[in-house]
Design a protein around this motif. Structure first.
Motif, PDB file in Angstrom:
ATOM      1  N   THR A   1       0.835  -1.203   0.000  1.00  0.00           N
ATOM      2  CA  THR A   1       0.000   0.000   0.000  1.00  0.00           C
ATOM      3  C   THR A   1       0.867   1.249   0.000  1.00  0.00           C
ATOM      4  O   THR A   1       0.602   2.208  -0.740  1.00  0.00           O
ATOM      5  CB  THR A   1      -0.928   0.011   1.227  1.00  0.00           C
ATOM      6  OG1 THR A   1      -1.782  -1.141   1.177  1.00  0.00           O
ATOM      7  CG2 THR A   1      -1.793   1.268   1.260  1.00  0.00           C
TER       8      THR A   1
ATOM      9  N   SER B   1      -4.640  -9.024  -2.581  1.00  0.00           N
ATOM     10  CA  SER B   1      -5.952  -9.591  -2.888  1.00  0.00           C
ATOM     11  C   SER B   1      -6.990  -9.125  -1.880  1.00  0.00           C
ATOM     12  O   SER B   1      -6.661  -8.639  -0.794  1.00  0.00           O
ATOM     13  CB  SER B   1      -5.876 -11.125  -2.894  1.00  0.00           C
ATOM     14  OG  SER B   1      -5.345 -11.596  -1.666  1.00  0.00           O
ATOM     15  N   ILE B   2      -8.243  -9.300  -2.253  1.00  0.00           N
ATOM     16  CA  ILE B   2      -9.372  -8.926  -1.391  1.00  0.00           C
ATOM     17  C   ILE B   2     -10.194 -10.179  -1.093  1.00  0.00           C
ATOM     18  O   ILE B   2     -10.570 -10.921  -1.992  1.00  0.00           O
ATOM     19  CB  ILE B   2     -10.262  -7.873  -2.072  1.00  0.00           C
ATOM     20  CG1 ILE B   2      -9.465  -6.593  -2.327  1.00  0.00           C
ATOM     21  CG2 ILE B   2     -11.494  -7.572  -1.213  1.00  0.00           C
ATOM     22  CD1 ILE B   2     -10.235  -5.533  -3.098  1.00  0.00           C
TER      23      ILE B   2
ATOM     24  N   SER C   1      -9.047  -6.795   3.164  1.00  0.00           N
ATOM     25  CA  SER C   1      -9.228  -5.965   1.975  1.00  0.00           C
ATOM     26  C   SER C   1      -7.883  -5.499   1.424  1.00  0.00           C
ATOM     27  O   SER C   1      -6.813  -5.881   1.898  1.00  0.00           O
ATOM     28  CB  SER C   1     -10.109  -4.765   2.325  1.00  0.00           C
ATOM     29  OG  SER C   1     -10.420  -4.025   1.178  1.00  0.00           O
TER      30      SER C   1
ATOM     31  N   TYR D   1      -6.370  -0.815  -3.348  1.00  0.00           N
ATOM     32  CA  TYR D   1      -6.245  -0.522  -4.776  1.00  0.00           C
ATOM     33  C   TYR D   1      -6.918  -1.609  -5.606  1.00  0.00           C
ATOM     34  O   TYR D   1      -6.955  -2.777  -5.214  1.00  0.00           O
ATOM     35  CB  TYR D   1      -4.770  -0.360  -5.163  1.00  0.00           C
ATOM     36  CG  TYR D   1      -4.155   0.865  -4.545  1.00  0.00           C
ATOM     37  CD1 TYR D   1      -4.341   2.121  -5.111  1.00  0.00           C
ATOM     38  CD2 TYR D   1      -3.424   0.784  -3.363  1.00  0.00           C
ATOM     39  CE1 TYR D   1      -3.809   3.259  -4.539  1.00  0.00           C
ATOM     40  CE2 TYR D   1      -2.882   1.926  -2.775  1.00  0.00           C
ATOM     41  CZ  TYR D   1      -3.084   3.151  -3.375  1.00  0.00           C
ATOM     42  OH  TYR D   1      -2.565   4.284  -2.802  1.00  0.00           O
ATOM     43  N   ASP D   2      -7.438  -1.202  -6.771  1.00  0.00           N
ATOM     44  CA  ASP D   2      -8.254  -2.088  -7.596  1.00  0.00           C
ATOM     45  C   ASP D   2      -7.424  -2.840  -8.630  1.00  0.00           C
ATOM     46  O   ASP D   2      -6.437  -2.328  -9.163  1.00  0.00           O
ATOM     47  CB  ASP D   2      -9.339  -1.281  -8.325  1.00  0.00           C
ATOM     48  CG  ASP D   2     -10.332  -0.657  -7.356  1.00  0.00           C
ATOM     49  OD1 ASP D   2     -10.606  -1.283  -6.313  1.00  0.00           O
ATOM     50  OD2 ASP D   2     -10.814   0.460  -7.627  1.00  0.00           O
ATOM     51  N   TYR D   3      -7.894  -4.056  -8.911  1.00  0.00           N
ATOM     52  CA  TYR D   3      -7.283  -4.888  -9.948  1.00  0.00           C
ATOM     53  C   TYR D   3      -8.400  -5.537 -10.757  1.00  0.00           C
ATOM     54  O   TYR D   3      -9.343  -6.097 -10.198  1.00  0.00           O
ATOM     55  CB  TYR D   3      -6.403  -5.963  -9.313  1.00  0.00           C
ATOM     56  CG  TYR D   3      -5.986  -7.048 -10.281  1.00  0.00           C
ATOM     57  CD1 TYR D   3      -5.080  -6.783 -11.314  1.00  0.00           C
ATOM     58  CD2 TYR D   3      -6.500  -8.343 -10.164  1.00  0.00           C
ATOM     59  CE1 TYR D   3      -4.709  -7.775 -12.204  1.00  0.00           C
ATOM     60  CE2 TYR D   3      -6.129  -9.334 -11.051  1.00  0.00           C
ATOM     61  CZ  TYR D   3      -5.234  -9.053 -12.075  1.00  0.00           C
ATOM     62  OH  TYR D   3      -4.873 -10.032 -12.963  1.00  0.00           O
ATOM     63  N   ASP D   4      -8.298  -5.430 -12.082  1.00  0.00           N
ATOM     64  CA  ASP D   4      -9.280  -6.034 -12.988  1.00  0.00           C
ATOM     65  C   ASP D   4      -8.695  -7.334 -13.534  1.00  0.00           C
ATOM     66  O   ASP D   4      -7.793  -7.306 -14.382  1.00  0.00           O
ATOM     67  CB  ASP D   4      -9.592  -5.077 -14.140  1.00  0.00           C
ATOM     68  CG  ASP D   4     -10.669  -5.614 -15.074  1.00  0.00           C
ATOM     69  OD1 ASP D   4     -10.970  -6.821 -14.998  1.00  0.00           O
ATOM     70  OD2 ASP D   4     -11.201  -4.829 -15.878  1.00  0.00           O
TER      71      ASP D   4
ATOM     72  N   ALA E   1      -4.052  -3.118 -13.218  1.00  0.00           N
ATOM     73  CA  ALA E   1      -4.145  -2.559 -11.874  1.00  0.00           C
ATOM     74  C   ALA E   1      -4.416  -1.071 -11.957  1.00  0.00           C
ATOM     75  O   ALA E   1      -4.038  -0.406 -12.933  1.00  0.00           O
ATOM     76  CB  ALA E   1      -2.857  -2.815 -11.107  1.00  0.00           C
ATOM     77  N   SER E   2      -5.065  -0.545 -10.920  1.00  0.00           N
ATOM     78  CA  SER E   2      -5.432   0.874 -10.915  1.00  0.00           C
ATOM     79  C   SER E   2      -4.210   1.779 -10.795  1.00  0.00           C
ATOM     80  O   SER E   2      -4.252   2.947 -11.170  1.00  0.00           O
ATOM     81  CB  SER E   2      -6.408   1.165  -9.773  1.00  0.00           C
ATOM     82  OG  SER E   2      -5.842   0.803  -8.520  1.00  0.00           O
TER      83      SER E   2
ATOM     84  N   ASN F   1      -3.886 -15.145  -7.635  1.00  0.00           N
ATOM     85  CA  ASN F   1      -3.506 -13.761  -7.312  1.00  0.00           C
ATOM     86  C   ASN F   1      -2.096 -13.373  -7.766  1.00  0.00           C
ATOM     87  O   ASN F   1      -1.712 -12.209  -7.649  1.00  0.00           O
ATOM     88  CB  ASN F   1      -3.685 -13.466  -5.819  1.00  0.00           C
ATOM     89  CG  ASN F   1      -2.972 -14.469  -4.922  1.00  0.00           C
ATOM     90  OD1 ASN F   1      -1.859 -14.884  -5.208  1.00  0.00           O
ATOM     91  ND2 ASN F   1      -3.613 -14.848  -3.817  1.00  0.00           N
TER      92      ASN F   1
END
Length: 332
Positions: free
Chosen positions: A140, A166-167, A256, A259-262, A268-269, A291
């Motif tokens: 982070t 990962s979330i 959680s 940051y976002d990952y598609d 990644a964002s 992951n």
């Protein structure tokens, strides 16, 4: 409003490492709980090279859930022997060890704590190493470089021990640990007089002795009765130094990642493009085929290494783990 923290107690100790200063910054166990998004001042241990360098190319270590800076003492001393010119800092994350108890217990908040530490110490060329929860904090922080307007020369290397960005929900075993620890705290005074007494209670829920011993590093057992103002002997209860209520309420946040990952686009964002070492335990499921693509997306300059261990890679294979870290930091 920010609640005033207790004045920290600072202790300086010199040990037997030749001409090397080992420093400790700790806080009173009687923490003041604060509820704020402001960063807190973290407790730490430090090994400073004999030339006095406390700021250039330091290794900063972040422990995992239920851990503390003390868990890394032996490894820090060994790393110092391998890298005698690097200062080494092992931190207590918020709500752990002797650092303040504070909410929220989120990765953004913990990364802000680390950012404050690095800024106040004026560290440059930082190699940031984090295990498990500490690994997510380290990731982070690295991904927040632009947000914090951190100079490019501040963070040089990232080392992540057996965790992915990962979330998902944390394993139920963590909630179980907190629940039984709360039951131990709730027992009447005098029931838990030794760590062995507490271990007997934990054994019914966790058969692994090493895990029980790890959890019990957080237990404070009173050594004798406390005197009241009326000179009546009152026996104190055994108590864990971690705030179990805060940790219990933070399980979702700790599972959680900010940051976002598609996964469909494998995008990644945001990214951190610096050299990154990820060490996976071969018998651990925290890093897996699902992951690993996210790790590559967030950290394009990532190298993945595997050790024949479970989740505690640094504790189960300390020599091999240390060699990976030293080789990684020594490679141009």
């Amino acid at each position: 409003m920010l609640t005033t923290l207790q004045k920290p107690v600072q202790q300086w100790t010199r040990h037997l490492l030749p001409r090397t200063c080992i420093q400790t910054r700790s806080f009173s166990r009687r923490h003041v709980r604060i509820s704020t998004h402001e960063p807190v001042e973290l407790s730490y241990n430090a090994i400073i090279p004999e030339d006095g360098n406390a700021t250039e190319k330091p290794l900063v270590i972040l422990h995992g859930l239920f851990g503390s800076k003390r868990n890394w003492t032996s490894i820090c001393k060994a790393l110092h022997r391998d890298m005698p010119h690097r200062p080494i800092y092992a931190l207590d994350m918020r709500n752990h060890g002797t650092s303040p108890h504070a909410t929220p217990m989120t990765y953004e908040a913990m990364a802000s704590d680390v950012h404050r530490f690095i800024e106040e110490k004026k560290l440059k060329g930082v190699a940031l190493l984090g295990h498990s929860m500490g690994g997510k904090v380290a990731m982070t922080y690295a991904l927040s470089v632009k947000e914090f307007n951190i100079p490019e020369d501040t963070l040089s290397h990232l080392i992540v021990a057996d965790i992915a960005p990962s979330i998902g929900k944390l394993s139920t075993e963590f909630s179980t640990y907190i629940s039984i620890m709360q039951k131990i705290e709730a027992l009447p005074p005098g029931v838990i007089k030794t760590r062995s007494d507490a271990d007997a209670r934990l054994k019914a829920y966790e058969p692994d002795l090493s895990i029980r011993q790890f959890l019990l590093t957080n237990l404070h057992v009173p050594s004798h009765a406390r005197k009241t103002t009326h000179h009546e002997a009152v026996e104190e209860k055994a108590k864990f130094i971690v705030p179990l209520g805060i940790l219990s309420q933070s399980m979702d946040a700790l599972g959680s990642f900010p940051y976002d990952y598609d996964p469909l686009e494998n995008v990644a964002s945001t990214t951190w493009d610096g050299p990154t070492l990820v060490v996976k335990g071969k018998r651990s499921a925290y890093i897996n085929h699902k992951n690993i693509p996210a790790l590559h997306a967030f950290f394009p300059n990532m190298r993945l290494e595997e050790l024949d261990t479970g989740h505690w890679v640094h504790a189960e294979k300390p020599t091999e783990f240390r060699r990976l870290v030293v080789d990684f930091l020594s490679t141009p």
